[in-house]
Scaffold this motif. Structure first.
Motif, PDB file in Angstrom:
ATOM      1  N   ARG A  31       0.829  -1.219   0.000  1.00 44.34           N
ATOM      2  CA  ARG A  31       0.000   0.000   0.000  1.00 44.34           C
ATOM      3  C   ARG A  31       0.858   1.262   0.000  1.00 44.34           C
ATOM      4  O   ARG A  31       0.604   2.197  -0.762  1.00 44.34           O
ATOM      5  CB  ARG A  31      -0.917   0.021   1.227  1.00 44.34           C
ATOM      6  N   GLU A  33       3.950   1.829  -0.909  1.00 44.33           N
ATOM      7  CA  GLU A  33       4.720   2.081  -2.125  1.00 44.33           C
ATOM      8  C   GLU A  33       3.827   2.104  -3.368  1.00 44.33           C
ATOM      9  O   GLU A  33       4.326   2.264  -4.472  1.00 44.33           O
ATOM     10  CB  GLU A  33       5.831   1.044  -2.295  1.00 44.33           C
ATOM     11  N   ASN A  34       2.509   1.932  -3.153  1.00 42.22           N
ATOM     12  CA  ASN A  34       1.545   1.990  -4.256  1.00 42.22           C
ATOM     13  C   ASN A  34       1.893   0.971  -5.347  1.00 42.22           C
ATOM     14  O   ASN A  34       1.863   1.277  -6.533  1.00 42.22           O
ATOM     15  CB  ASN A  34       1.481   3.415  -4.827  1.00 42.22           C
ATOM     16  N   LEU A  35       2.209  -0.253  -4.924  1.00 42.80           N
ATOM     17  CA  LEU A  35       2.646  -1.280  -5.864  1.00 42.80           C
ATOM     18  C   LEU A  35       1.473  -2.028  -6.481  1.00 42.80           C
ATOM     19  O   LEU A  35       0.439  -2.222  -5.842  1.00 42.80           O
ATOM     20  CB  LEU A  35       3.565  -2.282  -5.146  1.00 42.80           C
ATOM     21  N   GLY A  79       9.839   5.506  -3.546  1.00 48.88           N
ATOM     22  CA  GLY A  79       8.712   4.600  -3.335  1.00 48.88           C
ATOM     23  C   GLY A  79       7.759   5.094  -2.261  1.00 48.88           C
ATOM     24  O   GLY A  79       6.557   4.881  -2.341  1.00 48.88           O
ATOM     25  N   LEU A 130      11.358   0.844 -10.208  1.00 42.58           N
ATOM     26  CA  LEU A 130      10.187   1.012  -9.353  1.00 42.58           C
ATOM     27  C   LEU A 130       8.953   1.448 -10.144  1.00 42.58           C
ATOM     28  O   LEU A 130       7.859   0.933  -9.926  1.00 42.58           O
ATOM     29  CB  LEU A 130      10.500   2.025  -8.251  1.00 42.58           C
ATOM     30  N   GLU A 131       9.127   2.378 -11.062  1.00 45.64           N
ATOM     31  CA  GLU A 131       7.967   2.912 -11.789  1.00 45.64           C
ATOM     32  C   GLU A 131       7.223   1.830 -12.562  1.00 45.64           C
ATOM     33  O   GLU A 131       6.021   1.959 -12.813  1.00 45.64           O
ATOM     34  CB  GLU A 131       8.363   4.072 -12.714  1.00 45.64           C
ATOM     35  N   GLN A 134       4.664   0.227  -9.921  1.00 50.70           N
ATOM     36  CA  GLN A 134       3.683   1.042  -9.225  1.00 50.70           C
ATOM     37  C   GLN A 134       2.443   1.243 -10.077  1.00 50.70           C
ATOM     38  O   GLN A 134       2.519   1.349 -11.300  1.00 50.70           O
ATOM     39  CB  GLN A 134       4.270   2.394  -8.842  1.00 50.70           C
ATOM     40  N   LYS A 135       1.288   1.314  -9.407  1.00 48.62           N
ATOM     41  CA  LYS A 135       0.048   1.575 -10.115  1.00 48.62           C
ATOM     42  C   LYS A 135      -0.246   3.075 -10.126  1.00 48.62           C
ATOM     43  O   LYS A 135       0.161   3.797  -9.218  1.00 48.62           O
ATOM     44  CB  LYS A 135      -1.104   0.797  -9.494  1.00 48.62           C
ATOM     45  N   ARG A 137       1.001   5.587 -11.542  1.00 47.12           N
ATOM     46  CA  ARG A 137       2.158   6.477 -11.372  1.00 47.12           C
ATOM     47  C   ARG A 137       2.041   7.627 -12.356  1.00 47.12           C
ATOM     48  O   ARG A 137       1.943   7.391 -13.569  1.00 47.12           O
ATOM     49  CB  ARG A 137       3.453   5.699 -11.603  1.00 47.12           C
TER      50      ARG A 137
END
Length: 142
Positions: A31, A33-35, A79, A130-131, A134-135, A137
């Motif tokens: 949550r 890190e918005n993964l 992140g 990372l990008e 992520q959702k 982004r």
């Protein structure tokens, strides 16, 4: 995809509690890190428990007589934004406190987030982007 290390005095967490903590910290890392929630990304979040013998943990120069807990979370820089860091620290503290073998609300729990540049973060022999994990982004132009 944080890597988390929980340090505590032996006996602070039961085997069952460690399993519950690992799941809860994994969910929290996802949550904060918005993964994207995928099995592959979840498997990239690791939680290690390092239990220390009571005579090897000191506070104020004296051996501790009660649980001491520290969580060190390594994450890719960018992140966690400011609100995610605040959320992670508060919720991780609550998770650890809720599973510790003590009812003392004054048990010291420390949470430290160490951010590492993406160029210095590798998994499976490759640098991590990372990008791509992520959702929602925002693009660089937004």
């Amino acid at each position: 995809m944080p890597k988390m290390f929980v340090h505590s005095v032996q006996g602070t967490f039961s085997r069952v509690a460690r399993s519950q903590i690992a799941k809860a910290l994994t969910d929290l890392g996802m949550r904060c890190e918005n993964l994207i929630d995928s099995k592959l990304i979840r498997r990239g979040i690791w939680v290690f428990f390092d239990e220390h013998h009571p005579d090897s943990v000191f506070s104020g120069g004296e051996a501790v007589t009660a649980p001491q807990i520290a969580l060190v979370a390594y994450a890719i820089r960018g992140g966690f934004n400011d609100s995610a860091r605040t959320q992670f620290i508060a919720e991780a503290t609550a998770i650890l406190r809720g599973h510790a073998a003590t009812s003392d609300p004054a048990t010291p729990i420390y949470v430290v987030i160490q951010e590492t540049p993406a160029a210095d973060w590798g998994m499976y022999g490759k640098q991590v982007e990372l990008e791509n994990m992520q959702k929602n982004r925002p693009s660089a132009s937004e």
